[in-house]
Design an enzyme around this catalytic site. Structure first.
Site, PDB file in Angstrom:
ATOM      1  N   LYS A  84      24.833   1.482 116.053  1.00 48.58           N
ATOM      2  CA  LYS A  84      26.055   2.129 116.523  1.00 48.58           C
ATOM      3  C   LYS A  84      27.276   1.398 115.979  1.00 48.58           C
ATOM      4  CE  LYS A  84      23.984   5.231 119.138  1.00 48.58           C
ATOM      5  NZ  LYS A  84      22.613   5.076 118.647  1.00 48.58           N
ATOM      6  N   ASP A  85      28.386   2.136 115.889  1.00 51.70           N
ATOM      7  CA  ASP A  85      29.626   1.562 115.377  1.00 51.70           C
ATOM      8  C   ASP A  85      30.127   0.431 116.269  1.00 51.70           C
ATOM      9  OD1 ASP A  85      29.526   3.432 113.426  1.00 51.70           O
ATOM     10  OD2 ASP A  85      31.188   4.651 114.146  1.00 51.70           O
ATOM     11  N   LYS A  86      30.931  -0.434 115.672  1.00 48.38           N
ATOM     12  CA  LYS A  86      31.533  -1.528 116.434  1.00 48.38           C
ATOM     13  C   LYS A  86      32.631  -1.013 117.354  1.00 48.38           C
ATOM     14  CE  LYS A  86      33.783  -6.020 115.927  1.00 48.38           C
ATOM     15  NZ  LYS A  86      33.991  -7.180 115.037  1.00 48.38           N
TER      16      LYS A  86
END
EC number: 5.4.99.27
Length: 372
Positions: A84-86
């Protein structure tokens, strides 16, 4: 892609034709929320502990490092269904060997919470999710732009969207596919995971270029005459007529690879009329190429010609990649929105099947490249 033009960072075509919409979007934990949806229910028994976590402004790998330091679990022993994105707030599932459960009893971190735990028979693997639901808050949205947003969302809900790979796939400067190409040309790299990631970025870039070519074809089929289509694509009158007859935006082609939607095996489009009915019913969709030896081969006709146009210069590297197929056209599910005129906030919620990017959908909605 003509590899002589490999230094050109590619920007895919939009499927909708509206002008850009004024709105402010910041990918932070208040305005961008992702909730992972598991592929199956957890059994409640077994040797693996499933952690339901909420991380804020941390990448999945950063979250794993934090958990590893406090629990003693080695990085390789963690399981997860997807990275998942930061930026943003993410609710996702991880797995660890159950024997480490006691080490997490006093876990505490300002950006990472363990919400609940389950037991299960197996370790989570990449792809063990149905998809993700998203919450996006746009700010500084004036009433006139809110009306445009509503119309765009209704159009997307009806027609679907081009399932491009998002900017996250291509690194900070949008060009890590070039490094993938250099590796295919013989550049050495010891880090196997990074090597595979960069090669996949090269495959993803070609996929985006081909999908953009198909979006262009769909626009041309809507806007140009049969005679003009004959000249542009060097096709028969019958093929041009078939293109013009298709009422949905994204045009299917005889001989191309289709797949049962949203999961299912690939097959060739042989009876175009029959497959169009199933496509409009969202039972099947078109599959784009991630070049490699194991990818299902396209049959014939315009689909093959367009594919060759994009992939011809990459064929010399085909044996170095496994390859696969990816849906080119997908649909928003569970779409809803609301507008708060007083705050000038426009909130959007939807669900995407695994492998699709919310930022790609948002770029189509706003007609702006992200990140800005």
């Amino acid at each position: 892609m003509n590899l002589a033009e490999e230094n050109t960072i590619f920007k895919p075509l939009y499927s909708l034709k509206h002008s850009s919409i004024n709105a402010y979007f910041s990918k932070n934990s208040d305005d961008f929320v992702v909730r992972e949806r598991p592929l199956y229910e957890f059994s409640g028994k077994g040797e693996h502990l499933i952690l339901h976590i909420n991380k804020k402004d941390l990448s999945t790998n950063e979250a794993l490092k934090i958990l590893s330091e406090q629990s003693g679990v080695k990085m390789r022993d963690f399981g997860y269904a997807g990275l998942k994105d930061k930026q943003g707030s993410t609710f996702q599932y991880l797995s660890i060997p159950k024997k480490f459960e006691s080490f997490l009893s006093n876990f505490s971190h300002s950006k990472l919470k363990i919400l609940e735990t389950f037991t299960h028979e197996n370790k989570l693997r990449i792809g063990h999710l149905k998809g993700n639901s998203f919450f996006i808050r746009l700010k500084k949205v004036m009433p006139s732009d809110a009306l445009k947003l509503e119309q765009v969302l209704m159009n997307l809900d009806k027609q679907g969207f081009a399932n491009y790979f998002g900017y996250q796939r291509f690194g900070k400067f949008g060009d890590n596919y070039k490094e993938g190409l250099e590796i295919l040309r013989g550049k050495k790299m010891k880090n196997i995971k990074m090597k595979e990631f960069l090669i996949s970025a090269f495959q993803s870039d070609l996929f985006n270029r081909y999908l953009s070519k198909r979006v262009e074809l769909s626009h041309f089929a809507n806007d140009f005459s049969e005679k003009e289509l004959l000249q542009i694509y060097k096709i028969s009158k019958e093929e041009a007529k078939e293109l013009k007859k298709q009422e949905q935006f994204f045009k299917l082609l005889k001989g191309e690879v289709l797949g049962h939607y949203p999961f299912g095996k690939c097959f060739l489009c042989e009876d175009l009329s029959a497959e169009l009915e199933r496509f409009r019913a969202r039972d099947i969709s078109a599959m784009g190429l991630l070049i490699g030896t194991k990818a299902y081969e396209t049959g014939e006709g315009l689909a093959l010609n367009l594919e060759n146009e994009i992939f011809k210069d990459a064929l010399e590297f085909k044996a170095k990649m496994q390859g696969s197929r990816r849906f080119m056209w997908r649909y928003l599910e569970e779409l809803k929105w609301r507008y708060d005129e007083e705050k000038a906030h426009f909130c959007i919620e939807f669900f995407l099947q695994k492998g699709s990017y919310a930022t790609v959908v948002l770029e189509e909605i706003l007609h702006k490249n992200l990140p800005e």
